[in-house]
Design a protein around this motif. Sequence first.
Motif, PDB file in Angstrom:
ATOM      1  N   TYR A  71      -5.704  16.787   2.359  1.00  0.00           N
ATOM      2  CA  TYR A  71      -6.376  15.494   2.628  1.00  0.00           C
ATOM      3  C   TYR A  71      -7.752  15.740   3.364  1.00  0.00           C
ATOM      4  CZ  TYR A  71      -2.013  13.239   2.035  1.00  0.00           C
ATOM      5  OH  TYR A  71      -0.905  12.791   1.362  1.00  0.00           O
ATOM      6  N   GLU A  72      -8.248  16.956   3.077  1.00  0.00           N
ATOM      7  CA  GLU A  72      -9.543  17.468   3.709  1.00  0.00           C
ATOM      8  C   GLU A  72     -10.509  17.338   2.432  1.00  0.00           C
ATOM      9  OE1 GLU A  72      -9.294  21.044   6.174  1.00  0.00           O
ATOM     10  OE2 GLU A  72      -7.144  20.725   6.636  1.00  0.00           O
ATOM     11  N   ARG A  73     -11.726  17.054   2.728  1.00  0.00           N
ATOM     12  CA  ARG A  73     -12.784  17.076   1.759  1.00  0.00           C
ATOM     13  C   ARG A  73     -13.405  18.669   1.747  1.00  0.00           C
ATOM     14  NH1 ARG A  73     -17.744  13.218   2.039  1.00  0.00           N
ATOM     15  NH2 ARG A  73     -16.174  11.704   1.280  1.00  0.00           N
ATOM     16  N   PHE A  74     -13.385  19.300   2.622  1.00  0.00           N
ATOM     17  CA  PHE A  74     -13.533  20.897   2.461  1.00  0.00           C
ATOM     18  C   PHE A  74     -12.877  21.673   3.205  1.00  0.00           C
ATOM     19  CE2 PHE A  74     -18.072  18.812   1.873  1.00  0.00           C
ATOM     20  CZ  PHE A  74     -17.877  18.773   0.515  1.00  0.00           C
ATOM     21  N   PRO A  75     -11.528  21.732   2.734  1.00  0.00           N
ATOM     22  CA  PRO A  75     -10.885  22.822   3.518  1.00  0.00           C
ATOM     23  C   PRO A  75     -11.085  24.306   3.539  1.00  0.00           C
ATOM     24  CG  PRO A  75      -9.633  22.006   1.475  1.00  0.00           C
ATOM     25  CD  PRO A  75     -11.046  21.255   1.649  1.00  0.00           C
ATOM     26  N   ASN A  76     -10.553  24.752   4.435  1.00  0.00           N
ATOM     27  CA  ASN A  76     -10.806  26.274   4.583  1.00  0.00           C
ATOM     28  C   ASN A  76     -10.155  27.371   3.536  1.00  0.00           C
ATOM     29  OD1 ASN A  76      -9.956  29.121   5.793  1.00  0.00           O
ATOM     30  ND2 ASN A  76     -11.827  28.417   6.764  1.00  0.00           N
ATOM     31  N   ARG A 161       3.096  17.098 -10.681  1.00  0.00           N
ATOM     32  CA  ARG A 161       1.672  16.779 -10.231  1.00  0.00           C
ATOM     33  C   ARG A 161       1.918  15.209  -9.643  1.00  0.00           C
ATOM     34  NH1 ARG A 161      -0.515  18.909 -15.941  1.00  0.00           N
ATOM     35  NH2 ARG A 161      -0.894  20.971 -15.425  1.00  0.00           N
ATOM     36  N   LEU A 162       1.259  15.272  -8.333  1.00  0.00           N
ATOM     37  CA  LEU A 162       1.128  13.617  -7.802  1.00  0.00           C
ATOM     38  C   LEU A 162      -0.124  13.338  -8.028  1.00  0.00           C
ATOM     39  CD1 LEU A 162       3.162  13.889  -4.625  1.00  0.00           C
ATOM     40  CD2 LEU A 162       4.025  13.250  -6.583  1.00  0.00           C
ATOM     41  N   PHE A 163      -0.392  11.997  -8.244  1.00  0.00           N
ATOM     42  CA  PHE A 163      -1.720  11.565  -8.279  1.00  0.00           C
ATOM     43  C   PHE A 163      -1.891  10.621  -7.221  1.00  0.00           C
ATOM     44  CE2 PHE A 163      -0.924  12.865 -12.420  1.00  0.00           C
ATOM     45  CZ  PHE A 163      -1.923  12.899 -13.254  1.00  0.00           C
ATOM     46  N   HIS A 164      -2.766   9.654  -7.272  1.00  0.00           N
ATOM     47  CA  HIS A 164      -3.033   9.004  -5.779  1.00  0.00           C
ATOM     48  C   HIS A 164      -1.722   8.358  -5.222  1.00  0.00           C
ATOM     49  CE1 HIS A 164      -6.176   7.226  -2.944  1.00  0.00           C
ATOM     50  NE2 HIS A 164      -5.113   6.464  -2.784  1.00  0.00           N
ATOM     51  N   VAL A 165      -1.185   8.737  -4.126  1.00  0.00           N
ATOM     52  CA  VAL A 165      -0.202   8.184  -3.531  1.00  0.00           C
ATOM     53  C   VAL A 165      -0.817   7.535  -2.297  1.00  0.00           C
ATOM     54  CG1 VAL A 165       2.029   8.437  -2.424  1.00  0.00           C
ATOM     55  CG2 VAL A 165       1.408  10.062  -4.112  1.00  0.00           C
ATOM     56  N   TYR A 166      -0.421   6.036  -2.114  1.00  0.00           N
ATOM     57  CA  TYR A 166      -0.779   5.437  -1.000  1.00  0.00           C
ATOM     58  C   TYR A 166       0.366   4.346  -0.528  1.00  0.00           C
ATOM     59  CZ  TYR A 166      -0.602   1.197  -4.008  1.00  0.00           C
ATOM     60  OH  TYR A 166      -0.270   0.166  -5.017  1.00  0.00           O
ATOM     61  N   GLY A 167       0.260   3.812   0.918  1.00  0.00           N
ATOM     62  CA  GLY A 167       1.255   2.795   1.271  1.00  0.00           C
ATOM     63  C   GLY A 167       1.805   3.728   2.279  1.00  0.00           C
ATOM     64  N   GLY A 168       2.942   2.846   3.224  1.00  0.00           N
ATOM     65  CA  GLY A 168       3.676   3.405   4.095  1.00  0.00           C
ATOM     66  C   GLY A 168       2.787   4.180   5.520  1.00  0.00           C
ATOM     67  N   LYS A 169       3.238   5.257   5.835  1.00  0.00           N
ATOM     68  CA  LYS A 169       2.356   5.858   6.966  1.00  0.00           C
ATOM     69  C   LYS A 169       1.627   6.675   6.723  1.00  0.00           C
ATOM     70  CE  LYS A 169       6.439   4.991  10.272  1.00  0.00           C
ATOM     71  NZ  LYS A 169       7.408   5.587  11.126  1.00  0.00           N
ATOM     72  N   LYS A 171      -2.379   8.008   6.176  1.00  0.00           N
ATOM     73  CA  LYS A 171      -3.436   8.445   7.213  1.00  0.00           C
ATOM     74  C   LYS A 171      -4.480   7.069   7.294  1.00  0.00           C
ATOM     75  CE  LYS A 171      -3.854  13.469   7.907  1.00  0.00           C
ATOM     76  NZ  LYS A 171      -4.626  14.384   7.878  1.00  0.00           N
ATOM     77  N   LYS A 172      -4.885   6.692   8.600  1.00  0.00           N
ATOM     78  CA  LYS A 172      -5.847   5.394   8.495  1.00  0.00           C
ATOM     79  C   LYS A 172      -7.001   5.795   8.160  1.00  0.00           C
ATOM     80  CE  LYS A 172      -3.116   3.968  12.810  1.00  0.00           C
ATOM     81  NZ  LYS A 172      -3.329   3.643  14.180  1.00  0.00           N
ATOM     82  N   THR A 173      -7.455   6.792   7.873  1.00  0.00           N
ATOM     83  CA  THR A 173      -8.937   7.084   7.262  1.00  0.00           C
ATOM     84  C   THR A 173      -8.884   7.067   5.878  1.00  0.00           C
ATOM     85  OG1 THR A 173      -8.477   9.372   7.305  1.00  0.00           O
ATOM     86  CG2 THR A 173      -9.564   8.503   9.052  1.00  0.00           C
ATOM     87  N   ARG A 174      -7.801   6.942   5.163  1.00  0.00           N
ATOM     88  CA  ARG A 174      -7.838   6.796   3.591  1.00  0.00           C
ATOM     89  C   ARG A 174      -7.982   5.289   2.991  1.00  0.00           C
ATOM     90  NH1 ARG A 174      -3.127   9.411   0.564  1.00  0.00           N
ATOM     91  NH2 ARG A 174      -4.648  10.237  -0.850  1.00  0.00           N
ATOM     92  N   LEU A 175      -8.136   5.203   1.600  1.00  0.00           N
ATOM     93  CA  LEU A 175      -8.654   4.084   1.080  1.00  0.00           C
ATOM     94  C   LEU A 175      -7.759   2.898   1.441  1.00  0.00           C
ATOM     95  CD1 LEU A 175     -10.697   2.665  -0.571  1.00  0.00           C
ATOM     96  CD2 LEU A 175      -9.457   3.369  -2.621  1.00  0.00           C
TER      97      LEU A 175
END
Length: 288
Positions: A71-76, A161-169, A171-175
């Motif tokens: 969930y990071e744009r530029f992970p280490n 392979r998972l695609f865009h998973v949303y809903g439930g708990k 992260k509040k910063t996601r779409l």
Amino acid sequence: MNIFVTGSNGYSGTEFVKKASSKGYKIFAVTRKKKNKKLKNVKWLVGPIEKTWKELEKSDVLLHLATVGGYERFPNFKDCYNFNYVKSKKLILNAYFAGCKKWIIVTTKKEKQFKKFNFNSKLINQYKKKPDLTYAFSKALFSNYCLNFSKKNEIKCRIIRLFHVYGGKEKKTRLWPSLIRKGTTNQDFIMSPGNQKTDFNFIKDVVDGLIKVTNFRKTHKMYPQVWDLGSGKNLSVRKFAQIIWKKLKPTSKLVFSKKKVFDKSNYRISKKQLWKINYTDPSKTFRN
């Protein structure tokens, strides 16, 4: 059935453990969290995924959900490589020597772009310089290892392979939660043009799909297998946002700006590799 689950306190893992255990599956749930809610049929294992867990000897299936950098744009790069490849590799070797030879490796849609690559040290060094692809590359590296190991050692391995998973708990910063938060408080929501297309899957549908995936008597008999887990209904990010916004009926506006988008790729489900799951209309995934 006994299922050994990593990432059991993560986004998808939390929902999977609750649902699978309620259906009577015995879950060995690996977590770094020291205090965990007591659940029927769940044994919490506090520690790292690469530990030689004796519970693997009692497990029928390994479900590997744990990940770093998703969930990071530029992970280490080092963090992703060490966890998603090095430590994950130790995990499956421990499973193999413990006699657990049915594996479900959950990964990302973004690794599809690496399927024709020959993984070597030169390529690894090359991707250290591409932070926007770090996560996908580390996952693809591990999937490639699992596929090759499976072929050589008669492992029943499924790459999911998972695609865009949303809903439930989520992260509040996601779409999805961001749209709901702004819409319900009548604030304008400014986002990218949203032209990228992918498969949007509600968390409950994904978890139901993963439970079915643990049944190794289902579908093809040849291994290893690679599946795109989804409904097969591709939507643009723009369309997904519009569906949510229309349902909310706010007095504020949904604004499509010219924000810079780092990942402009379309990630569509492969019809030949589709493990189809239920599709929930995005407008019915919340109460307004």
